[in-house]
Motif scaffolding. Structure first.
Motif, PDB file in Angstrom:
ATOM      1  N   PRO A 103      52.433  20.367  44.312  1.00  0.00           N
ATOM      2  CA  PRO A 103      51.433  19.458  43.733  1.00  0.00           C
ATOM      3  C   PRO A 103      50.734  20.060  42.524  1.00  0.00           C
ATOM      4  CG  PRO A 103      50.632  20.418  45.781  1.00  0.00           C
ATOM      5  CD  PRO A 103      52.074  20.817  45.665  1.00  0.00           C
ATOM      6  N   VAL A 104      50.537  19.232  41.520  1.00  0.00           N
ATOM      7  CA  VAL A 104      49.772  19.600  40.333  1.00  0.00           C
ATOM      8  C   VAL A 104      48.375  19.005  40.496  1.00  0.00           C
ATOM      9  CG1 VAL A 104      49.597  19.324  37.829  1.00  0.00           C
ATOM     10  CG2 VAL A 104      51.832  19.657  38.904  1.00  0.00           C
ATOM     11  N   PRO A 105      47.306  19.744  40.153  1.00  0.00           N
ATOM     12  CA  PRO A 105      45.974  19.161  40.275  1.00  0.00           C
ATOM     13  C   PRO A 105      45.898  17.804  39.579  1.00  0.00           C
ATOM     14  CG  PRO A 105      45.799  21.480  39.762  1.00  0.00           C
ATOM     15  CD  PRO A 105      47.255  21.136  39.669  1.00  0.00           C
ATOM     16  N   PRO A 106      45.257  16.823  40.213  1.00  0.00           N
ATOM     17  CA  PRO A 106      45.196  15.473  39.654  1.00  0.00           C
ATOM     18  C   PRO A 106      44.626  15.454  38.236  1.00  0.00           C
ATOM     19  CG  PRO A 106      44.393  15.492  41.905  1.00  0.00           C
ATOM     20  CD  PRO A 106      44.571  16.915  41.512  1.00  0.00           C
ATOM     21  N   LEU A 107      45.097  14.512  37.464  1.00  0.00           N
ATOM     22  CA  LEU A 107      44.682  14.391  36.064  1.00  0.00           C
ATOM     23  C   LEU A 107      44.089  13.015  35.814  1.00  0.00           C
ATOM     24  CD1 LEU A 107      47.468  16.238  36.083  1.00  0.00           C
ATOM     25  CD2 LEU A 107      47.192  16.070  33.613  1.00  0.00           C
ATOM     26  N   THR A 108      43.030  12.995  35.011  1.00  0.00           N
ATOM     27  CA  THR A 108      42.517  11.746  34.477  1.00  0.00           C
ATOM     28  C   THR A 108      43.230  11.493  33.165  1.00  0.00           C
ATOM     29  OG1 THR A 108      40.351  12.017  35.509  1.00  0.00           O
ATOM     30  CG2 THR A 108      40.493  10.539  33.606  1.00  0.00           C
ATOM     31  N   VAL A 109      44.011  10.414  33.104  1.00  0.00           N
ATOM     32  CA  VAL A 109      44.842  10.111  31.941  1.00  0.00           C
ATOM     33  C   VAL A 109      44.258   8.909  31.212  1.00  0.00           C
ATOM     34  CG1 VAL A 109      47.146   9.429  31.179  1.00  0.00           C
ATOM     35  CG2 VAL A 109      46.883  11.059  33.052  1.00  0.00           C
ATOM     36  N   VAL A 110      44.229   8.992  29.895  1.00  0.00           N
ATOM     37  CA  VAL A 110      43.655   7.945  29.038  1.00  0.00           C
ATOM     38  C   VAL A 110      44.748   7.397  28.131  1.00  0.00           C
ATOM     39  CG1 VAL A 110      42.013   7.485  27.170  1.00  0.00           C
ATOM     40  CG2 VAL A 110      41.340   8.925  29.111  1.00  0.00           C
ATOM     41  N   GLY A 111      44.769   6.089  27.952  1.00  0.00           N
ATOM     42  CA  GLY A 111      45.703   5.466  27.028  1.00  0.00           C
ATOM     43  C   GLY A 111      45.140   5.469  25.616  1.00  0.00           C
ATOM     44  N   ARG A 112      45.835   6.155  24.718  1.00  0.00           N
ATOM     45  CA  ARG A 112      45.309   6.313  23.355  1.00  0.00           C
ATOM     46  C   ARG A 112      46.472   6.329  22.372  1.00  0.00           C
ATOM     47  NH1 ARG A 112      40.288  10.364  22.158  1.00  0.00           N
ATOM     48  NH2 ARG A 112      40.150  10.105  19.914  1.00  0.00           N
ATOM     49  N   THR A 113      46.344   5.549  21.300  1.00  0.00           N
ATOM     50  CA  THR A 113      47.442   5.399  20.345  1.00  0.00           C
ATOM     51  C   THR A 113      47.625   6.633  19.486  1.00  0.00           C
ATOM     52  OG1 THR A 113      46.983   3.046  20.256  1.00  0.00           O
ATOM     53  CG2 THR A 113      48.398   3.942  18.536  1.00  0.00           C
ATOM     54  N   ARG A 114      46.513   7.169  18.962  1.00  0.00           N
ATOM     55  CA  ARG A 114      46.571   8.322  18.065  1.00  0.00           C
ATOM     56  C   ARG A 114      45.492   9.318  18.456  1.00  0.00           C
ATOM     57  NH1 ARG A 114      46.159   6.575  11.972  1.00  0.00           N
ATOM     58  NH2 ARG A 114      46.131   8.877  11.838  1.00  0.00           N
ATOM     59  N   PRO A 115      45.689  10.593  18.118  1.00  0.00           N
ATOM     60  CA  PRO A 115      44.683  11.586  18.517  1.00  0.00           C
ATOM     61  C   PRO A 115      43.425  11.558  17.672  1.00  0.00           C
ATOM     62  CG  PRO A 115      46.456  12.646  17.294  1.00  0.00           C
ATOM     63  CD  PRO A 115      46.877  11.226  17.510  1.00  0.00           C
ATOM     64  N   ASP A 116      43.547  11.220  16.383  1.00  0.00           N
ATOM     65  CA  ASP A 116      42.417  11.370  15.464  1.00  0.00           C
ATOM     66  C   ASP A 116      41.955  10.065  14.860  1.00  0.00           C
ATOM     67  OD1 ASP A 116      44.659  10.901  14.017  1.00  0.00           O
ATOM     68  OD2 ASP A 116      44.423  12.579  12.626  1.00  0.00           O
ATOM     69  N   ALA A 117      42.362   8.926  15.423  1.00  0.00           N
ATOM     70  CA  ALA A 117      42.004   7.651  14.813  1.00  0.00           C
ATOM     71  C   ALA A 117      40.610   7.198  15.212  1.00  0.00           C
ATOM     72  CB  ALA A 117      43.031   6.575  15.203  1.00  0.00           C
ATOM     73  N   ALA A 118      40.083   7.717  16.310  1.00  0.00           N
ATOM     74  CA  ALA A 118      38.798   7.244  16.802  1.00  0.00           C
ATOM     75  C   ALA A 118      37.644   7.834  16.000  1.00  0.00           C
ATOM     76  CB  ALA A 118      38.642   7.613  18.279  1.00  0.00           C
ATOM     77  N   ALA A 119      36.553   7.044  15.927  1.00  0.00           N
ATOM     78  CA  ALA A 119      35.349   7.519  15.228  1.00  0.00           C
ATOM     79  C   ALA A 119      34.632   8.572  16.044  1.00  0.00           C
ATOM     80  CB  ALA A 119      34.427   6.337  14.943  1.00  0.00           C
ATOM     81  N   VAL A 120      34.974   8.699  17.314  1.00  0.00           N
ATOM     82  CA  VAL A 120      34.367   9.682  18.204  1.00  0.00           C
ATOM     83  C   VAL A 120      35.496  10.437  18.912  1.00  0.00           C
ATOM     84  CG1 VAL A 120      32.781  10.043  20.126  1.00  0.00           C
ATOM     85  CG2 VAL A 120      32.411   8.132  18.563  1.00  0.00           C
ATOM     86  N   ASP A 121      35.314  11.752  19.066  1.00  0.00           N
ATOM     87  CA  ASP A 121      36.275  12.606  19.767  1.00  0.00           C
ATOM     88  C   ASP A 121      37.642  12.602  19.087  1.00  0.00           C
ATOM     89  OD1 ASP A 121      37.192  14.360  21.777  1.00  0.00           O
ATOM     90  OD2 ASP A 121      38.083  12.676  22.853  1.00  0.00           O
ATOM     91  N   ALA A 122      37.730  13.257  17.931  1.00  0.00           N
ATOM     92  CA  ALA A 122      39.004  13.416  17.240  1.00  0.00           C
ATOM     93  C   ALA A 122      39.788  14.517  17.941  1.00  0.00           C
ATOM     94  CB  ALA A 122      38.778  13.764  15.773  1.00  0.00           C
ATOM     95  N   VAL A 123      40.726  14.132  18.773  1.00  0.00           N
ATOM     96  CA  VAL A 123      41.526  15.087  19.542  1.00  0.00           C
ATOM     97  C   VAL A 123      42.428  15.869  18.594  1.00  0.00           C
ATOM     98  CG1 VAL A 123      43.248  15.330  21.360  1.00  0.00           C
ATOM     99  CG2 VAL A 123      41.440  13.618  21.575  1.00  0.00           C
TER     100      VAL A 123
END
Length: 796
Positions: A103-123
């Motif tokens: 088992p891998v520790p559970p992950l919270t996964v988010v649906g996101r089109t691009r890493p840096d397109a958002a005005a907040v939290d540029a991944v």
């Protein structure tokens, strides 16, 4: 060119060894200082700079998709006090297994089109690429897992979903706000959601003012008011994330300052020694210059110029080298902090060069002022060799030692120039201290890392607890723990314990269960680790006091004692499920779980409040010579029927520790090189002063090998003395810096972290001073051995 200029140029060209030594010493000092200064700037509020660079989220909020809509969430981005918002993003929690069905520790996964397109939290994507289609996953790099566990190309399977779909890791990214454990394309979320359940929404907010917890709470209240009741299910403040990241910064500063001070002091010592030696060997030349009409001030300026010209060249090269070295190191620190520092800080470069040259100038002026004070007649009358009779007592004493005569002659040489010898002893001592400190710091950090391993093998539930990102407890901010796996029965626990104790190779085990309690004077719940078994104390390092031996006793960490203003021996009252439990603090352990607020106690302590509390995990220590992987594989079939699985304890080394170890090794090598250069210069001076004497020895039959032995023996005493002084100084520095690093993180450190040297290691590091001395003496010893007898006899 003026007469003074010609004298300076002639001195620089003639004294090539001194010129090269000054240049190299200054270059190394400037390189180390530029590197240290650049990293100090990089470690100054790195989270804040990264947060600004990546437009981090002041509030990460999770919403129930059955109680609100995407349109309503979009409108909430215009709530009072919100300056920017990103989302809504669909979210889901997944529980994958790896290619070995572990088992891998559970992950919270988010649906996101691009890493840096958002005005907040540029991944920031740091490896691989962003997910572009179904079955692809980008994972968060948070430094809490070994890199190979989340490497690009790794395939995870989702056994809880219909058809057991797989996800391939195609990229690794960093989010300064830690908004998710992983990202997929938005269209993938529906396929990752368990049938019959509704996923959630994530919104990221930036507020106009969010410097305090009260301001963040105000912004949170405005967002909640703009949405249906109970739509907000969890939230996380950026202040919590910021506090968690502050510990790494505190680690870098003390040891960088220590190396900086060592480097500057050694530079001053060696530059002063070089100039003093130049004055000593050039006494007759000084007299000639004065006889030709040079004033005392001009003589001082001549020697000052001879020091500053190579110092300027060394400083220029040092800036280039320091910035070049800082680039790969900053690449690691950028990865740790999520910053994007370029590596060149002009004001640091300018400040280091100005400060180093000022120190060099002052040191050279103090040493050269002796040349200005010499009377012309005295300077012309004095030769270069030491005054007759100086050190003769040492020569007579060493002659009685049952060693070859060339060796005893060399052993007596330092006593003819005691001041110069003392300076070189000091330089070697600093070099030995740097090496001792470097190894001690690395050993201490290794011990700190060892405290994170509480067993060789871990037995845990078949499916790890889901909940907060990564299945790990989130420290602090109103994020619920989430559902847990079905509690074990006492019968199942007994069967697992029986299987563990019966397994060949078992040394001991510790069963642990998570619990919570409240305490008057503290807000929020206190995490408790309730234990059973005979091997619980082996996984922790005690700072003071003792391990608990019976119910009603607890062991705590420094932050708990600090927050509650308590000490060992005090009794505190906990409230668990409405039941008050009086417990006595019997020990202080080094434990950084839950920011050091976790309480350690026997499960029986909580029996009155939680009679059905059973261990969720078991940490097993195996006997020496037992392979943990083989042990885990052998135990697995015995416990699978109880919905339990084995894994080996594998805590990766944090990147900040790797950076510190790399820097200590690099800076230590630099300081050892500086010390060796100081020895080189001193031996060159001694050899030139005694060239006539060497010629006499050669005429009497001294072989080249014996000449080398004599020259090397002349620095052996200085090396031995320097090592004897520098080693305890390095141990003291290691203890002081490591203690300061622990204090900056809010912890007292156990003796095992501080006392990392044994008698054998101390002796070896003490002998390291001789190694430094020999390294510096080899070149001039070879030059002395190659000198022709006739040429040496003609020299005065």
């Amino acid at each position: 060119m003026s007469a003074l200029g010609r004298v300076v140029r002639s001195g620089v060209g003639r004294r090539r060894v001194q010129t090269i030594v000054i240049g190299l010493v200054v270059m190394i000092a400037v390189s180390a200082s530029v590197l240290g200064g650049t990293l100090l700037v990089a470690s100054n509020a790195p989270f804040d700079r990264a947060f600004a660079q990546q437009n981090g989220a002041h509030l990460t909020a999770q919403f129930d998709s059955t109680r609100t809509t995407a349109e309503q969430l979009t409108v909430s981005g215009h709530a009072s006090g919100v300056s920017a918002a990103a989302g809504p993003f669909r979210t889901v929690s997944i529980s994958p297994v790896d290619d070995k069905d572990r088992p891998v520790p559970p992950l919270t996964v988010v649906g996101r089109t691009r890493p840096d397109a958002a005005a907040v939290d540029a991944v920031k994507l740091i490896e691989g690429r962003w997910a572009t289609g179904s079955g692809e996953l980008v994972v968060l790099n948070d430094g809490r897992f070994p890199p190979d566990e989340r490497a690009v190309g790794t395939v995870w399977r989702l056994p809880d979903l219909p058809g057991s779909p797989t996800l391939t890791i195609v990229g690794v990214a960093r989010s300064i706000s830690a908004t998710a454990d992983g990202w997929v394309v938005p269209e993938q979320i529906a396929g990752l959601t368990t049938p019959g359940t509704a996923g959630g929404y994530q919104m990221l907010y930036r507020f106009a003012t969010a410097d305090t917890a009260g301001q963040v709470d105000t912004g949170r209240a405005a967002v909640r008011a703009a949405l249906p009741a109970d739509a907000l299910t969890a939230s996380r403040s950026w202040l919590t994330t910021r506090e968690e990241g502050a510990g790494d910064t505190a680690l870098l500063v003390p040891f960088l300052l220590a190396f900086g001070v060592l480097g500057l002091v050694m530079s001053v010592l060696i530059i002063g020694n070089v100039i003093a030696g130049a004055v000593s060997t050039g006494t007759r030349r000084i007299g000639i210059l004065k006889a030709l009409g040079f004033t005392p001030n001009q003589v001082v300026r001549a020697y000052l110029g001879q020091a500053l010209i190579p110092a300027l060249a060394g400083a220029a090269f040092g800036v280039v080298v320091g910035n070049a070295i800082s680039l790969p190191v900053l690449a690691l620190t950028n990865d740790i902090y999520g910053t994007s520092d370029s590596g060149v800080v002009l004001w640091v470069d300018a400040g280091v060069v100005a400060g180093t040259l000022t120190l060099a100038a002052v040191t050279a002026w103090v040493a050269a002022s002796r040349a200005g004070r010499l009377r012309t007649v005295d300077a012309l009358a004095v030769g270069r060799t030491p005054t007759a009779g100086r050190g003769q007592w040492a020569a007579r004493l060493t002659a009685r030692i049952p060693l070859p005569r060339p060796v005893t002659l060399g052993l007596a040489h330092p006593f003819a120039r005691p001041v110069r010898s003392a300076a070189i002893v000091a330089a070697i001592a600093f070099g030995a201290a740097a090496v001792t400190f470097s190894f001690g710091l690395a050993a201490s950090l290794t011990e700190v890392q060892a405290t994170a391993n509480h067993g060789d093998v871990v037995v845990g539930p078949g499916t790890p607890k889901p909940g907060t990102p990564g299945g790990r407890p989130v420290k602090g901010d109103r994020v619920p723990a989430g559902p847990t796996s079905t509690p074990r029965s006492a019968k199942e626990t007994a069967a697992i314990v029986k299987a563990i104790t019966a397994q060949a190779g078992t040394s001991g085990y510790c069963g642990v269960a998570d619990a919570e309690a409240t305490m008057a004077g503290l807000s929020g719940a206190l995490p408790i680790l309730a234990t059973t078994g005979d091997g619980c104390s082996s996984g922790y390092r005690m700072v003071s006091g003792t391990w608990y031996e019976k119910p009603g006793e607890i062991v705590v960490a420094t932050p708990f004692l600090t927050a509650t203003q308590t000490r060992i021996g005090d009794t505190v009252v906990l409230t668990d499920h409405g039941t008050q439990i009086a417990v006595r603090i019997v020990g202080e352990a080094f434990n950084d779980d839950h920011d050091g607020m976790q309480l350690l106690t026997a499960a029986a302590t909580l029996a009155a409040a939680e009679p059905d509390l059973e261990p969720e995990d078991f940490y097993i220590a195996v006997k020496d010579g037992t392979d943990p992987e083989a042990y885990a594989e052998a135990l697995e079939p015995e416990i699978q029927q109880f919905d339990a699985h084995t894994s080996t304890e594998n805590v990766g080394t944090p990147e900040v520790v790797l950076v510190i170890n790399a820097l200590t090794a690099l800076l230590s090598l630099m300081l050892v090189a500086v010390a060796a250069l100081g020895v080189l210069n001193t031996v060159v001076l001694q050899t030139r002063e005694r060239v006539h004497e060497i010629g006499i020895h050669k005429a009497l039959g001294m072989a080249p090998r014996q000449t080398i032995a004599m020259v090397i023996a002349s620095v052996a005493v200085a090396g031995l003395a320097g090592g004897a002084i520098g080693t305890p100084a390095g141990v003291f520095l290691q203890r002081m810096i490591v203690t300061e690093m622990g204090r900056g993180a809010g912890y007292h450190l156990p003796a095992s972290v501080l006392d990392v040297f044994g008698p054998v290691e101390l002796v070896l590091f003490g002998l390291g001073g001789i190694v430094i001395a020999v390294l510096g003496a080899l070149l001039p010893a070879g030059w002395a051995a190659r000198t022709r007898t006739a040429s040496a006899l003609r020299t005065e």
